[in-house]
Design a protein around this motif. Structure first.
Motif, mmCIF file in Angstrom:
data_model
loop_
_atom_site.group_PDB
_atom_site.id
_atom_site.type_symbol
_atom_site.label_atom_id
_atom_site.label_comp_id
_atom_site.label_asym_id
_atom_site.label_seq_id
_atom_site.Cartn_x
_atom_site.Cartn_y
_atom_site.Cartn_z
ATOM 1 N N PHE A 1 0.816 -1.259 -0.153
ATOM 2 C CA PHE A 1 0.072 0.027 -0.065
ATOM 3 C C PHE A 1 0.693 1.304 -0.125
ATOM 4 C CE2 PHE A 1 -2.117 -3.416 2.587
ATOM 5 C CZ PHE A 1 -3.231 -3.696 1.671
ATOM 6 N N LEU A 2 0.057 2.396 -0.352
ATOM 7 C CA LEU A 2 0.921 3.473 -0.463
ATOM 8 C C LEU A 2 1.287 4.229 1.158
ATOM 9 C CD1 LEU A 2 -0.644 5.806 -3.122
ATOM 10 C CD2 LEU A 2 1.638 5.018 -3.100
ATOM 11 N N ASP A 3 0.484 3.714 1.692
ATOM 12 C CA ASP A 3 0.476 4.094 3.307
ATOM 13 C C ASP A 3 0.072 3.032 4.368
ATOM 14 O OD1 ASP A 3 1.616 6.018 5.156
ATOM 15 O OD2 ASP A 3 -0.679 6.593 5.795
ATOM 16 N N GLY A 4 0.193 3.065 5.418
ATOM 17 C CA GLY A 4 -0.322 2.173 6.394
ATOM 18 C C GLY A 4 0.183 0.653 6.418
ATOM 19 N N ASN A 5 1.213 0.468 5.700
ATOM 20 C CA ASN A 5 1.812 -0.971 5.726
ATOM 21 C C ASN A 5 2.208 -1.345 7.187
ATOM 22 O OD1 ASN A 5 2.234 -1.595 2.735
ATOM 23 N ND2 ASN A 5 2.827 0.470 2.754
ATOM 24 N N GLY A 6 2.745 -0.691 7.905
ATOM 25 C CA GLY A 6 3.232 -1.283 9.091
ATOM 26 C C GLY A 6 2.184 -1.787 10.023
ATOM 27 N N ARG A 7 1.206 -0.766 10.365
ATOM 28 C CA ARG A 7 0.147 -1.065 11.170
ATOM 29 C C ARG A 7 -0.905 -2.246 10.618
ATOM 30 N NH1 ARG A 7 -0.479 5.097 12.713
ATOM 31 N NH2 ARG A 7 0.151 5.177 10.648
ATOM 32 N N THR A 8 -1.181 -2.194 9.092
ATOM 33 C CA THR A 8 -1.689 -3.301 8.538
ATOM 34 C C THR A 8 -1.021 -4.592 8.734
ATOM 35 O OG1 THR A 8 -2.685 -2.021 6.870
ATOM 36 C CG2 THR A 8 -2.595 -4.251 6.250
ATOM 37 N N GLY A 9 0.391 -4.613 8.608
ATOM 38 C CA GLY A 9 1.335 -5.938 8.701
ATOM 39 C C GLY A 9 1.210 -6.317 9.950
ATOM 40 N N ARG A 10 1.180 -5.384 11.063
ATOM 41 C CA ARG A 10 0.983 -6.033 12.486
ATOM 42 C C ARG A 10 -0.380 -6.725 12.901
ATOM 43 N NH1 ARG A 10 4.740 -2.036 12.519
ATOM 44 N NH2 ARG A 10 3.193 -0.206 13.090
ATOM 45 N N LEU A 11 -1.408 -5.823 12.271
ATOM 46 C CA LEU A 11 -2.800 -6.459 12.374
ATOM 47 C C LEU A 11 -2.813 -7.699 11.702
ATOM 48 C CD1 LEU A 11 -4.967 -3.197 11.785
ATOM 49 C CD2 LEU A 11 -4.730 -4.453 13.843
ATOM 50 N N PHE A 12 -2.477 -7.996 10.677
ATOM 51 C CA PHE A 12 -2.461 -9.295 9.759
ATOM 52 C C PHE A 12 -1.400 -10.269 10.672
ATOM 53 C CE2 PHE A 12 0.757 -11.938 7.541
ATOM 54 C CZ PHE A 12 -0.121 -12.933 6.974
ATOM 55 N N THR A 13 -0.396 -9.888 11.344
ATOM 56 C CA THR A 13 0.349 -10.896 12.048
ATOM 57 C C THR A 13 -0.342 -11.288 13.429
ATOM 58 O OG1 THR A 13 2.412 -10.084 11.421
ATOM 59 C CG2 THR A 13 2.561 -11.109 13.546
ATOM 60 N N ASP A 14 -1.206 -10.095 13.716
ATOM 61 C CA ASP A 14 -2.084 -10.727 15.210
ATOM 62 C C ASP A 14 -2.936 -11.591 14.655
ATOM 63 O OD1 ASP A 14 -0.873 -8.655 16.407
ATOM 64 O OD2 ASP A 14 -2.683 -7.145 16.255
ATOM 65 N N GLN A 15 -3.526 -11.603 13.542
ATOM 66 C CA GLN A 15 -4.660 -12.547 13.024
ATOM 67 C C GLN A 15 -3.926 -13.800 12.671
ATOM 68 O OE1 GLN A 15 -7.579 -11.130 13.932
ATOM 69 N NE2 GLN A 15 -8.474 -11.253 11.788
ATOM 70 N N TYR A 16 -2.958 -13.812 12.079
ATOM 71 C CA TYR A 16 -2.323 -15.158 11.574
ATOM 72 C C TYR A 16 -1.595 -15.668 12.885
ATOM 73 C CZ TYR A 16 0.734 -17.855 8.474
ATOM 74 O OH TYR A 16 1.204 -18.888 7.746
ATOM 75 N N LEU A 17 -1.077 -15.207 14.023
ATOM 76 C CA LEU A 17 -0.770 -15.916 15.198
ATOM 77 C C LEU A 17 -1.915 -16.511 15.983
ATOM 78 C CD1 LEU A 17 1.944 -13.335 16.664
ATOM 79 C CD2 LEU A 17 2.515 -15.685 15.867
ATOM 80 N N ARG A 18 -3.083 -16.081 15.883
ATOM 81 C CA ARG A 18 -4.238 -16.836 16.385
ATOM 82 C C ARG A 18 -4.579 -17.913 15.497
ATOM 83 N NH1 ARG A 18 -6.223 -11.214 16.408
ATOM 84 N NH2 ARG A 18 -6.327 -10.425 18.512
ATOM 85 N N ALA A 19 -4.511 -17.714 14.263
ATOM 86 C CA ALA A 19 -4.886 -18.923 13.327
ATOM 87 C C ALA A 19 -4.052 -19.799 13.262
ATOM 88 C CB ALA A 19 -5.162 -18.230 12.014
ATOM 89 N N ALA A 20 -2.447 -19.556 13.655
ATOM 90 C CA ALA A 20 -1.723 -20.571 13.883
ATOM 91 C C ALA A 20 -1.575 -21.454 15.177
ATOM 92 C CB ALA A 20 -0.235 -19.860 13.680
ATOM 93 N N GLY A 21 -2.629 -21.116 15.945
ATOM 94 C CA GLY A 21 -3.009 -21.875 17.118
ATOM 95 C C GLY A 21 -2.270 -21.387 18.334
ATOM 96 N N LEU A 22 -2.112 -20.098 18.561
ATOM 97 C CA LEU A 22 -1.876 -19.414 19.926
ATOM 98 C C LEU A 22 -3.162 -19.006 20.259
ATOM 99 C CD1 LEU A 22 1.631 -17.671 19.155
ATOM 100 C CD2 LEU A 22 1.133 -19.809 19.866
ATOM 101 N N GLY A 23 -3.735 -19.943 21.216
ATOM 102 C CA GLY A 23 -4.892 -19.614 21.776
ATOM 103 C C GLY A 23 -5.278 -18.535 22.642
#
Length: 393
Positions: free
Chosen positions: A202-224
């Motif tokens: 994206f033109l802007d917001g990549n850092g916060r979007t990336g960290r929000l994605f990682t939050d989602q990914y860690l949950r989905a990866a099994g960290l309950g």
């Protein structure tokens, strides 16, 4: 397309594999041991912590006291933009956490574009003109829309807009969680965080979007218990170390012994070790905060000082005296969950008027929630956060 997907289990050192296993074990223990009555209030608090640190990384220096107050006050037209940004980020987390996570779709371009849209929802159009170079040139940012022009981020030149489609295809295929097992999902989470930042979609917001994605990914990866702790607190506690670790993984391959992709495998290993160490540090910290015996002692100390009128609010004002019976109510709600007013009165053996006044004061201070005919339930008052959860911010 030639990028190493992640540090595979067969190439991870025993020390790194043990760290991942410890992370998974501590996460499971935290999820199992936290009192059910504290789970939702703690998740809500961690959203605020996450927002504080993720936005701090991007230069938003809103004080913690203002972050804690952000959810109590309606948005004012005169509110500072930094505070509005915090509020939007907290709301984005709330919305994203309420949606089911698909192990296949989580890494799709559509899913990541949606995270970006959710984060920018509510920003006036006049605030969407983004500076794109040192000459002051701007472009209009459309939430959820991938960039259509080249950019430069510090020393890093992300892939061209034309090349992004092939990188997205690779990203979607590589990080599908239904194809990853054992410790691989956690190792993949580290690499996916870097690779998404490297693509810089994206033109802007990549850092916060990336960290929000990682939050989602860690949950989905099994960290309950993820959501009861946040890795962004570790990233934001030492921003220089975070950017340094990302930059190490940005390096191009250094000869045939450094992998076979475009980027350095040794750099990706450094970032992965940093990512896992940071996550482990955070889950240890939040586990220590919620350790029953120590938490109980801090609760005792807090209410004892409130009985004496010896504590100040987050704005420096003296908090009013609070009867010690409030401690008994708070502890009972923590250990056993919501209670009817009649049960509280019976427990305290006090008059109806006494219980009414006590509960009203606890509601006003945000220590409990009492809505209509619903049972009384636990909350985490912003005035008690520094005392009950020291060094959180």
């Amino acid at each position: 397309m030639a990028l190493t997907p992640f540090i595979s289990q067969d190439k991870a050192s025993g020390e790194l594999q043990n760290a991942v296993l410890e992370l998974m074990q501590l996460d499971a223990t935290l999820s199992a041991n936290i009192p059910q009555s504290l789970r939702l209030p703690m998740i809500d608090l961690v959203r605020q912590v996450n927002s504080f640190y993720s936005n701090k990384i991007e230069g938003n220096l809103t004080p913690p006291a203002d972050v804690l107050r952000a959810q109590e006050n309606p948005t004012s037209e005169n509110a500072a933009e930094d505070l509005l940004e915090i509020k939007r980020h907290i709301e984005a987390q709330r919305r994203l956490s309420a949606e089911p996570i698909d192990q296949v779709a989580i890494c799709s371009r559509e899913s990541i574009a949606r995270i970006h849209r959710v984060f920018y929802q509510g920003i006036p159009a006049e605030n969407m003109h983004i500076k794109i170079n040192s000459d002051g040139e701007t472009a209009f940012l459309v939430p959820g829309e991938f960039r259509t022009q080249g950019v430069r981020v510090g020393q890093h030149t992300p892939p061209s807009a034309e090349a992004m489609s092939s990188y997205w295809t690779w990203f979607e295929r590589t990080y599908r969680l239904d194809r990853l097992h054992g410790v691989s999902p956690i190792l993949a989470a580290a690499a996916a965080h870097h690779r998404l930042m490297w693509i810089h979609p994206f033109l802007d917001g990549n850092g916060r979007t990336g960290r929000l994605f990682t939050d989602q990914y860690l949950r989905a990866a099994g960290l309950g218990s993820y959501g009861l702790w946040t890795i962004s607190r570790g990233f934001g506690a030492d921003v220089e170390a975070y950017y340094g670790a990302l930059a190490a993984a940005d390096h191009v391959r250094k000869g045939d012994l450094d992998g076979r992709g475009e980027l350095s495998d040794s750099g990706l290993l450094k970032f992965t070790e940093y990512f896992i160490a940071t996550a482990l540090e955070q889950v240890r910290y939040f586990s220590s905060l919620l350790e029953p015996r120590m938490l109980s002692q801090r609760i005792d100390n807090y209410f004892e000082m409130r009985k004496q009128g010896a504590l100040l609010s987050t704005t420096g004002m003296e908090l009013p005296v609070l009867r010690i019976e409030a401690r008994d109510v708070y502890r009972r709600l923590l250990n056993y969950g919501p209670m009817e007013r009649s049960e509280i009165r019976a427990m305290l053996s006090m008059s109806e008027s006494f219980v009414h006044n006590l509960l009203n004061q606890m509601v006003d201070e945000g220590l409990i929630c009492q809505e209509g005919c619903k049972p009384v339930s636990l909350r985490l008052s912003r005035h008690s956060i520094d005392f009950l959860f020291p060094a959180l911010f």
